[in-house]
Design an enzyme around this catalytic site. Structure first.
Site, short mmCIF file in Angstrom:
data_model
loop_
_atom_site.label_atom_id
_atom_site.label_comp_id
_atom_site.label_asym_id
_atom_site.label_seq_id
_atom_site.Cartn_x
_atom_site.Cartn_y
_atom_site.Cartn_z
N GLU A 150 -4.82 11.10 28.19
CA GLU A 150 -5.87 11.99 27.73
C GLU A 150 -7.20 11.57 28.33
O GLU A 150 -7.29 10.52 28.97
CB GLU A 150 -5.93 12.02 26.19
CG GLU A 150 -6.29 10.69 25.55
CD GLU A 150 -6.08 10.69 24.02
OE1 GLU A 150 -5.20 11.41 23.53
OE2 GLU A 150 -6.82 9.96 23.35
N HIS B 35 -9.74 11.28 18.73
CA HIS B 35 -9.52 9.87 19.03
C HIS B 35 -10.83 9.21 19.44
O HIS B 35 -11.61 9.78 20.21
CB HIS B 35 -8.54 9.71 20.20
CG HIS B 35 -7.12 9.96 19.80
ND1 HIS B 35 -6.16 10.35 20.72
CD2 HIS B 35 -6.49 9.90 18.62
CE1 HIS B 35 -5.00 10.50 20.10
NE2 HIS B 35 -5.17 10.23 18.82
N GLY C 195 0.85 -1.21 0.00
CA GLY C 195 0.00 0.00 0.00
C GLY C 195 0.87 1.24 0.00
O GLY C 195 2.05 1.18 0.35
N ILE D 236 -0.53 0.20 13.44
CA ILE D 236 -0.58 1.65 13.23
C ILE D 236 -1.98 2.08 12.77
O ILE D 236 -2.43 3.18 13.07
CB ILE D 236 0.45 2.08 12.16
CG1 ILE D 236 1.83 1.48 12.45
CG2 ILE D 236 0.51 3.59 12.02
CD1 ILE D 236 2.52 1.97 13.68
N THR D 237 -2.67 1.22 12.05
CA THR D 237 -3.97 1.52 11.44
C THR D 237 -4.93 2.27 12.37
O THR D 237 -5.13 1.86 13.51
CB THR D 237 -4.64 0.19 11.01
OG1 THR D 237 -3.74 -0.53 10.20
CG2 THR D 237 -5.94 0.47 10.26
N GLU D 238 -5.53 3.33 11.84
CA GLU D 238 -6.55 4.09 12.57
C GLU D 238 -7.92 3.74 12.01
O GLU D 238 -8.07 3.57 10.81
CB GLU D 238 -6.30 5.60 12.41
CG GLU D 238 -7.39 6.44 13.06
CD GLU D 238 -7.13 7.94 13.00
OE1 GLU D 238 -6.16 8.36 12.34
OE2 GLU D 238 -7.93 8.68 13.59
N LYS E 53 0.30 -10.90 -3.33
CA LYS E 53 1.43 -10.19 -3.96
C LYS E 53 2.77 -10.83 -3.61
O LYS E 53 3.83 -10.20 -3.74
CB LYS E 53 1.41 -8.71 -3.56
CG LYS E 53 0.10 -8.03 -3.98
CD LYS E 53 0.30 -6.61 -4.44
CE LYS E 53 -1.00 -6.09 -5.06
NZ LYS E 53 -1.10 -4.64 -5.06
#
Lengths: 297, 397
Positions: free
Chosen positions: A209, A247, A18, A96-98, A43
């Site tokens: 947070e 978030h 990607g 890492i994906t959000e 792939k």
């Protein structure tokens, strides 16, 4: 020494073909990370940044001896990618994906907890041991090797804190982004335990947070199990209740997860609290100095 | 994403959760017709807004409650008239209230007991949990605070759902008569399945009713959905009611920006959610009030930054803007160029303070300095905060 990653860590990237996966694979290579391959189903046999691409994680591990993976797979398929990495018994899985649906993560959590793999993230900037290994999307150059362990639920706020530390002459042992989602693989407590046990980490800076109670639990843990100086900042002190602040996990709901409750718990545990985000680095320095003074007494 | 009670009940009915018959009405005539069609001696007429506390809430300038019982079609029309196009103020809407565009006319039932139940994802358990309490109809936060022993929590696996024994634990602790345990099992199982299958983030039934004839019914239903999962629920996404949302927030979402409107005078434009929250805190720390939360994300382009400025400036309370960027992947030169482009197209009416740090910061600052714009540059967070607070009050820092 450091925690989680070092110059010997062998890393693959899931989602390497990607655009984002390739970009950050190159970024990690430039930093000196030992990237050894990538995975994209269908792939296998291709090359990206001169690295071999495999169809499955199991094949990649068998061929490269990888012991860490960095996941950039799109949100709809990311939970499955995490499960595949855990199934291949990779010790360190960094997602890492959000934007992963929370129910998908609720399916992943028991599998991760029953396994020997450690999951960091998702929705996090990754993990870096300055000068040795960067796995993720953080700008490498702001970091300096040193002895402050840094952990946070947010990306750019971590960069800000690291930058302040570097400016004040304090390098970092390892910086860990825990992720901004409601369900994440590793908590402050998990990483606190690693920092406490790491001889190269002399002090700990944490950025929390609003939302959830991870900071309160961390404060309780520090009180009983951490001997090193700890400083902290809580983002979202001015955030209104019931509103999601970017978030997915940053929301005050049902009167829970307020900044006030978190700050009170941190102070109660003897943690040096930064008054403003400009004060994070300085708070760490104060915590270190206070510890020294107390020792002399 | 939130939806209305009547929409939630349609979803729950389809999922096999017992709810009462009801019809939505947008005029008093429709409310009267709904009453007649339902054919029960009593109906509840309920204001449909995306906020709780409607029963105790009151219409601005009148004594009309947000929920009232009707005993005739005329009665239903009268209550609907008192609610439709009026502003309802509840404990959750804040003093400004919310305009009622539709009412839900729902048949009555014979109530034996009122209970509470909700499903949400518990961070600590790492799984969804069903929470129940005998204190139905009450503010659950107050119950949790004052009498935590009245709260029953049962975690469950998303795929396996609640086990039969877990529903018996709930039934026993809720003090349900044994004859109703089977009904309770079916109710709780259907509810947990609906939560998982629809990717809800909150499903609250308050009150959950045990009827005189021993059945279980969801008398109210509040549903919130996981925004991250809407991509696989087009039917749920279609239930979005934009009239219930802050227009600027809807606009921001369409541009891929994360924006929350607040009540202050200092607009904020930041990259990253944590830094954006911290920037608001910083403004407050130096005596200002943030007008918004705005995260442009990691890879914002000129178009997004321009739209971000337009959204911030659409808030007439804004007296100054603070841009706080820590360039990581996003280079400071990119953001500086975008700022200048945006300032040319948008045309600033208020002072703009910019703090850049990180990748290519020196080049970025040079671009701003040589741009001929009136952008005020700042070194470091504290300097930026002081300058923007002063500018918002018409002073020089």
């Amino acid at each position: 020494m450091s925690i989680l990653v070092n110059r010997d860590t062998r890393v693959i990237c899931q989602g390497i073909t990607g655009k984002v996966g390739e970009f950050h694979t190159r970024g990690c290579l430039d930093y000196g990370t030992r990237m050894v391959g990538g995975v994209t189903p269908g792939k296998g046999g291709e090359k990206v940044a001169d690295l071999p691409v495999f169809d499955t994680v199991a094949e990649a591990v068998a061929a490269t001896g990888a012991n860490a993976t960095m996941i950039f797979v799109p949100p709809a398929f990311a939970a499955d990618a995490i499960l595949e990495a855990v199934g291949a018994e990779i010790p360190l899985v960094i997602a890492i994906t959000e934007g992963i649906p929370v129910i998908d993560m609720a399916r992943v959590m028991p599998v991760v907890r029953a396994s020997k793999s450690r999951l960091i993230g998702p929705n996090c900037p990754g993990v870096i041991t300055p000068g040795q290994c960067k796995i993720g999307i953080m700008p490498g150059y702001i970091h300096t090797p040193g002895h402050v362990g840094v952990m946070s639920r947010s990306g750019t706020l971590t960069y800000e804190a690291v930058w302040q530390l570097t400016q004040l002459g304090h390098g970092q042992s390892t910086c860990v982004g825990l992720g901004g989602d409601p369900l994440v693989g590793s908590s402050f407590i998990d990483i606190l335990a690693l920092f406490e046990a790491d001889p190269d980490t002399h002090s700990i800076l944490m950025m929390g947070e609003i939302g959830g109670s991870a900071e309160e639990e961390a404060a309780e843990f520090v009180k009983h199990h951490v001997t090193k100086p700890v400083a902290a900042f809580i983002a979202g002190q001015t955030a209104p209740p019931g509103k999601r602040m970017g978030h997915a996990g940053a929301i005050i709901s049902g009167g829970k997860g307020t900044a006030e409750a978190k700050l009170a718990a941190l102070k109660d545990a003897g943690i040096e609290v930064a008054a403003s985000p400009a004060d994070m680095g300085a708070a760490m320095v104060r915590a270190i100095e206070n510890k020294h003074k107390n020792k002399k007494k | 994403m939130k939806i209305h009670e009547y929409q939630a009940k349609e979803l729950l009915r389809a999922a096999g959760v017992p709810v009462l018959a009801g019809k939505v009405a947008r005029t008093p005539d429709e409310a009267a017709a709904a009453f007649t069609a339902l054919g029960t001696p009593i109906c509840a007429v309920k204001a449909q807004i995306h906020a709780g506390g409607r029963g105790k809430g009151m219409v601005k300038g009148s004594t009309q409650r947000g929920v009232e019982l009707a005993k005739s079609a005329d009665d239903a029309a009268r209550i609907a008239k008192g609610l439709l196009d009026q502003t309802l103020v509840t404990i959750q809407t804040g003093p400004e209230g919310q305009v009622v565009h539709q009412v839900f006319v729902e048949s009555g039932c014979a109530i034996e007991r009122e209970l509470y139940c909700a499903i949400l994802v518990d961070r600590h358990a790492g799984s969804p949990v069903l929470i129940a309490s005998t204190a139905g109809g009450m503010d659950i936060e107050e119950v949790a605070h004052k009498t935590p022993e009245l709260i029953i929590t049962e975690p469950f696996d998303p795929d396996r759902g609640l086990s039969a024994w877990q529903t018996r634990v709930l039934s026993a602790r809720l003090g349900l008569p044994a004859a109703s345990w089977r009904a309770a099992e079916q109710f709780f199982k259907a509810l947990t399945k609906a939560f998982v299958n629809l990717d809800a983030s909150l499903l609250e039934i308050n009150p959950l009713v045990l009827t005189k004839d021993g059945t279980m019914v969801a008398l109210d239903a509040k549903m919130t959905f996981d925004d991250n999962a809407l991509f696989r629920h087009k039917d749920v996404a279609a239930l979005r009611d934009e009239s219930e949302e802050e227009p600027a927030e809807t606009r921001a979402a369409a541009a891929g920006l994360s924006y929350v409107k607040l009540n202050g005078t200092i607009g904020c434009l930041v990259n990253g959610a944590g830094l954006a929250m911290s920037t608001m805190d910083l403004v407050k720390y130096h005596g200002g009030e943030p007008a918004n939360f705005l995260d442009v994300g990691g890879g914002a382009d000129v178009k997004q930054v321009t739209e971000a400025f337009r959204i911030i400036l659409s808030d007439k309370n804004v007296k100054a803007i603070l841009v706080n960027i820590f360039g990581g992947i996003m280079r400071c030169t990119t953001i500086a160029t975008a700022l200048i482009e945006a300032s040319k197209t948008v045309g600033f009416t208020v002072p703009l303070v910019v703090r850049l740090e990180g990748t290519e910061v020196e080049e970025g600052k040079k671009i701003l300095a040589n741009s001929g714009t009136t952008i005020i540059t700042a070194d470091g967070l504290t300097d930026a905060a002081k300058k923007v607070v002063a500018a918002s009050k018409g002073l020089k820092a």
